[in-house]
Design a protein around this motif. Structure first.
Motif, mmCIF file in Angstrom:
data_model
loop_
_atom_site.group_PDB
_atom_site.id
_atom_site.type_symbol
_atom_site.label_atom_id
_atom_site.label_comp_id
_atom_site.label_asym_id
_atom_site.label_seq_id
_atom_site.Cartn_x
_atom_site.Cartn_y
_atom_site.Cartn_z
ATOM 1 N N ARG A 18 -9.640 -1.578 7.260
ATOM 2 C CA ARG A 18 -10.435 -1.198 6.385
ATOM 3 C C ARG A 18 -9.728 -1.655 5.035
ATOM 4 N NH1 ARG A 18 -9.690 2.896 10.034
ATOM 5 N NH2 ARG A 18 -8.203 3.986 8.953
ATOM 6 N N THR A 19 -10.627 -1.556 4.057
ATOM 7 C CA THR A 19 -9.863 -1.947 2.670
ATOM 8 C C THR A 19 -10.171 -0.743 1.551
ATOM 9 O OG1 THR A 19 -9.905 -3.795 0.718
ATOM 10 C CG2 THR A 19 -12.075 -3.503 2.077
ATOM 11 N N PHE A 20 -9.350 -0.581 0.796
ATOM 12 C CA PHE A 20 -9.478 0.464 -0.443
ATOM 13 C C PHE A 20 -8.862 -0.482 -1.740
ATOM 14 C CE2 PHE A 20 -9.170 2.510 3.702
ATOM 15 C CZ PHE A 20 -10.234 3.568 3.638
ATOM 16 N N ASP A 21 -9.059 0.692 -2.757
ATOM 17 C CA ASP A 21 -8.413 0.274 -4.042
ATOM 18 C C ASP A 21 -6.914 -0.001 -3.902
ATOM 19 O OD1 ASP A 21 -11.044 -0.091 -5.131
ATOM 20 O OD2 ASP A 21 -11.010 2.036 -6.170
ATOM 21 N N PHE A 22 -6.342 0.838 -3.116
ATOM 22 C CA PHE A 22 -5.096 0.950 -2.957
ATOM 23 C C PHE A 22 -4.117 -0.112 -2.293
ATOM 24 C CE2 PHE A 22 -6.777 4.464 -0.941
ATOM 25 C CZ PHE A 22 -6.452 4.459 0.273
ATOM 26 N N GLY A 23 -5.276 -0.678 -1.173
ATOM 27 C CA GLY A 23 -4.561 -1.581 -0.072
ATOM 28 C C GLY A 23 -5.315 -1.850 1.029
ATOM 29 N N MET A 24 -4.919 -2.334 2.236
ATOM 30 C CA MET A 24 -5.653 -2.269 3.493
ATOM 31 C C MET A 24 -4.936 -1.659 4.514
ATOM 32 S SD MET A 24 -6.676 -6.158 3.231
ATOM 33 C CE MET A 24 -7.896 -7.024 2.396
ATOM 34 N N TYR A 25 -5.817 -0.983 5.429
ATOM 35 C CA TYR A 25 -5.183 -0.494 6.736
ATOM 36 C C TYR A 25 -5.608 -1.857 7.778
ATOM 37 C CZ TYR A 25 -4.482 4.427 4.823
ATOM 38 O OH TYR A 25 -3.940 5.186 4.327
ATOM 39 N N LEU A 26 -4.444 -1.768 8.527
ATOM 40 C CA LEU A 26 -4.310 -2.864 9.479
ATOM 41 C C LEU A 26 -4.090 -2.318 11.007
ATOM 42 C CD1 LEU A 26 -1.595 -5.246 7.760
ATOM 43 C CD2 LEU A 26 -4.193 -5.258 7.477
ATOM 44 N N GLY A 27 -4.929 -2.899 11.794
ATOM 45 C CA GLY A 27 -4.643 -2.225 13.213
ATOM 46 C C GLY A 27 -6.054 -2.000 13.846
ATOM 47 N N GLU A 28 -5.826 -0.780 14.822
ATOM 48 C CA GLU A 28 -7.151 -0.565 15.571
ATOM 49 C C GLU A 28 -7.502 0.929 15.789
ATOM 50 O OE1 GLU A 28 -7.140 -2.456 19.368
ATOM 51 O OE2 GLU A 28 -6.955 -4.503 18.613
ATOM 52 N N ASP A 29 -8.669 1.311 15.449
ATOM 53 C CA ASP A 29 -8.901 2.804 15.444
ATOM 54 C C ASP A 29 -8.134 3.437 14.581
ATOM 55 O OD1 ASP A 29 -11.052 2.002 17.359
ATOM 56 O OD2 ASP A 29 -9.623 2.085 18.891
ATOM 57 N N LYS A 30 -7.188 4.550 15.306
ATOM 58 C CA LYS A 30 -6.633 5.443 14.456
ATOM 59 C C LYS A 30 -5.162 4.788 14.177
ATOM 60 C CE LYS A 30 -8.763 9.742 15.199
ATOM 61 N NZ LYS A 30 -8.729 11.371 15.960
ATOM 62 N N ASP A 31 -4.937 3.743 15.049
ATOM 63 C CA ASP A 31 -3.455 3.153 15.154
ATOM 64 C C ASP A 31 -3.485 2.242 14.060
ATOM 65 O OD1 ASP A 31 -1.098 2.413 15.970
ATOM 66 O OD2 ASP A 31 -1.626 1.458 17.599
ATOM 67 N N VAL A 32 -3.155 2.645 12.885
ATOM 68 C CA VAL A 32 -3.262 1.681 11.732
ATOM 69 C C VAL A 32 -2.219 2.198 10.859
ATOM 70 C CG1 VAL A 32 -5.907 1.644 11.715
ATOM 71 C CG2 VAL A 32 -4.766 3.534 10.425
ATOM 72 N N VAL A 33 -1.827 0.912 10.046
ATOM 73 C CA VAL A 33 -0.751 1.080 9.037
ATOM 74 C C VAL A 33 -1.272 0.644 7.559
ATOM 75 C CG1 VAL A 33 0.163 -1.109 9.903
ATOM 76 C CG2 VAL A 33 1.913 0.569 8.721
ATOM 77 N N LEU A 34 -0.791 1.299 6.544
ATOM 78 C CA LEU A 34 -1.059 0.750 5.503
ATOM 79 C C LEU A 34 -0.285 -0.522 4.856
ATOM 80 C CD1 LEU A 34 -2.773 1.051 2.728
ATOM 81 C CD2 LEU A 34 -0.732 2.424 2.074
ATOM 82 N N LEU A 35 -0.978 -1.491 4.284
ATOM 83 C CA LEU A 35 -0.595 -2.677 3.434
ATOM 84 C C LEU A 35 -0.905 -2.463 2.020
ATOM 85 C CD1 LEU A 35 0.821 -5.560 3.560
ATOM 86 C CD2 LEU A 35 -1.540 -6.280 3.688
ATOM 87 N N PRO A 36 0.040 -1.837 1.143
ATOM 88 C CA PRO A 36 -0.312 -1.707 -0.108
ATOM 89 C C PRO A 36 -0.986 -2.799 -0.816
ATOM 90 C CG PRO A 36 2.036 -1.035 0.430
ATOM 91 C CD PRO A 36 1.441 -1.762 1.654
ATOM 92 N N LYS A 37 -1.657 -2.762 -1.812
ATOM 93 C CA LYS A 37 -2.325 -3.625 -2.533
ATOM 94 C C LYS A 37 -1.407 -4.924 -3.268
ATOM 95 C CE LYS A 37 -5.738 -4.337 -6.282
ATOM 96 N NZ LYS A 37 -6.408 -3.567 -7.300
ATOM 97 N N ARG A 38 -0.213 -4.283 -3.477
ATOM 98 C CA ARG A 38 0.601 -5.417 -4.074
ATOM 99 C C ARG A 38 1.008 -6.540 -3.000
ATOM 100 N NH1 ARG A 38 3.547 -0.665 -4.147
ATOM 101 N NH2 ARG A 38 5.429 -0.555 -2.787
ATOM 102 N N PHE A 39 1.140 -6.213 -1.713
ATOM 103 C CA PHE A 39 1.259 -7.209 -0.608
ATOM 104 C C PHE A 39 0.072 -7.925 -0.191
ATOM 105 C CE2 PHE A 39 4.942 -3.900 -0.310
ATOM 106 C CZ PHE A 39 5.705 -4.525 -1.076
ATOM 107 N N VAL A 40 -1.202 -7.511 -0.646
ATOM 108 C CA VAL A 40 -2.196 -8.027 0.142
ATOM 109 C C VAL A 40 -2.600 -9.685 -0.376
ATOM 110 C CG1 VAL A 40 -4.776 -8.259 0.400
ATOM 111 C CG2 VAL A 40 -3.474 -5.696 0.194
ATOM 112 N N PRO A 41 -2.499 -10.414 0.347
ATOM 113 C CA PRO A 41 -2.631 -12.053 0.051
ATOM 114 C C PRO A 41 -4.064 -12.262 -0.621
ATOM 115 C CG PRO A 41 -1.910 -11.729 2.164
ATOM 116 C CD PRO A 41 -2.161 -10.449 1.811
ATOM 117 N N HIS A 42 -4.242 -13.115 -1.348
ATOM 118 C CA HIS A 42 -5.595 -13.496 -2.316
ATOM 119 C C HIS A 42 -6.527 -13.717 -1.050
ATOM 120 C CE1 HIS A 42 -8.244 -14.207 -5.377
ATOM 121 N NE2 HIS A 42 -8.442 -15.402 -4.831
ATOM 122 N N GLY A 43 -7.687 -13.139 -1.102
ATOM 123 C CA GLY A 43 -8.800 -13.491 -0.383
ATOM 124 C C GLY A 43 -8.970 -12.982 0.854
ATOM 125 N N VAL A 44 -7.924 -12.203 1.258
ATOM 126 C CA VAL A 44 -7.910 -11.473 2.567
ATOM 127 C C VAL A 44 -9.119 -10.376 2.560
ATOM 128 C CG1 VAL A 44 -6.830 -10.064 4.131
ATOM 129 C CG2 VAL A 44 -5.416 -11.886 3.091
#
Length: 281
Positions: A18-44
């Protein structure tokens, strides 16, 4: 996240869920971890797969980062101390949050500006990544996972009368003898090497670089390049001083003789009274 597939203190390959203004959640279902926006590569975008490092941030939240730490859980590395408190020391390991070394895991006490060899581990009580200067319990030669001629990773541990004790693949210890050292090294250096000999009681001798003719093949390219950069001639041969050869080529005289001999047999170079030159020059 007791049953989580996400490994703390290690690299994880995760899909963007999932993607949000503050970053992206990586993983599957509820087993996810936040990747903060400042670390998100361009175009992902959602569905893409990323390789990330997972750890706890300064607010004790589990997060992912595309930054690369100087070591992960299981690694033994040399790191500098950036601050010290009553509870322990903090080391710079290349991430926004420094790596904690509890006071109970230090040997003689750490000081700001000092560099220390530590083992990175996952604290079972807190689930957080930490480091320990007490690395001896993590090292053993009782059951070896290496054999002679294996390529290995080496970390220079301490100097002795015969050479340097090195840590092999973060698991074993061995000795790099002075007569097998052809470069300036210091404690904490990380080197590529190979298992030279396994002696009685699983004592290991190691060498740096690659074995035998693998090394000669690598060094041959270096000699040819240096010849081409110097108009096809170099004033070095088997009568040259070993120190001069090492200073110019970065190799031992033994390796130099093997390399140039191999090049001569392959008609790439010729020997002169004062040095070597490219064939046909």
């Amino acid at each position: 996240m007791a049953n989580s597939k996400i490994r703390v203190g290690e690299y994880n390959t995760l899909r963007v869920a999932r993607t949000f203004d503050f970053g992206m959640y990586l993983g599957e279902d509820k087993d996810v971890v936040l990747l903060p926006k400042r670390f998100v590569p361009h175009g992902v975008k959602v569905g893409d797969v990323l390789k990330v490092f997972v750890y706890h941030d300064s607010e004790d939240r589990l997060i992912a980062t595309t930054q690369r730490p100087k070591g992960i859980v299981g690694d033994i590395v040399k790191l500098p101390v950036v601050s010290v408190t009553k509870q322990g020391a903090f080391m710079d390991w290349g991430l926004m949050k420094d790596l904690f070394v509890p006071k109970s895991k230090q040997l003689m006490g750490m000081r700001v500006g000092g560099e220390y060899i530590v083992k990175i581990y996952l604290d079972e009580m807190t689930g957080r990544v930490a480091a320990s200067e007490k690395i001896e319990p993590f090292l053993s030669n009782e059951e070896l996972t290496v054999k002679e001629q294996d390529a290995v990773d080496l970390l220079v541990y301490r100097r002795t009368d015969i050479g340097y004790v090195v840590i092999i693949n973060n698991r074993h210890t061995g000795v790099l003898h002075f007569n097998d050292i052809y470069q300036e090294i210091t404690e904490g250096d990380q080197l590529k090497g190979y298992i030279k000999n396994i002696r009685e009681n699983n004592k290991i001798d190691v060498g740096t670089g690659k074995m035998g003719y693998q090394r000669v093949e690598d060094e041959a390219g270096k000699v040819m390049r240096l010849l081409q950069e110097n108009n096809g001639y170099l004033p070095y041969n088997d009568k040259s001083n070993p120190e001069e050869i090492y200073s110019f080529f970065g190799m031992s005289k033994k390796t130099f003789k093997m390399t140039t001999g191999n090049l001569y047999k392959n008609r790439k170079i010729v020997f002169t009274q004062t040095g070597i030159k490219l064939a046909g020059v």
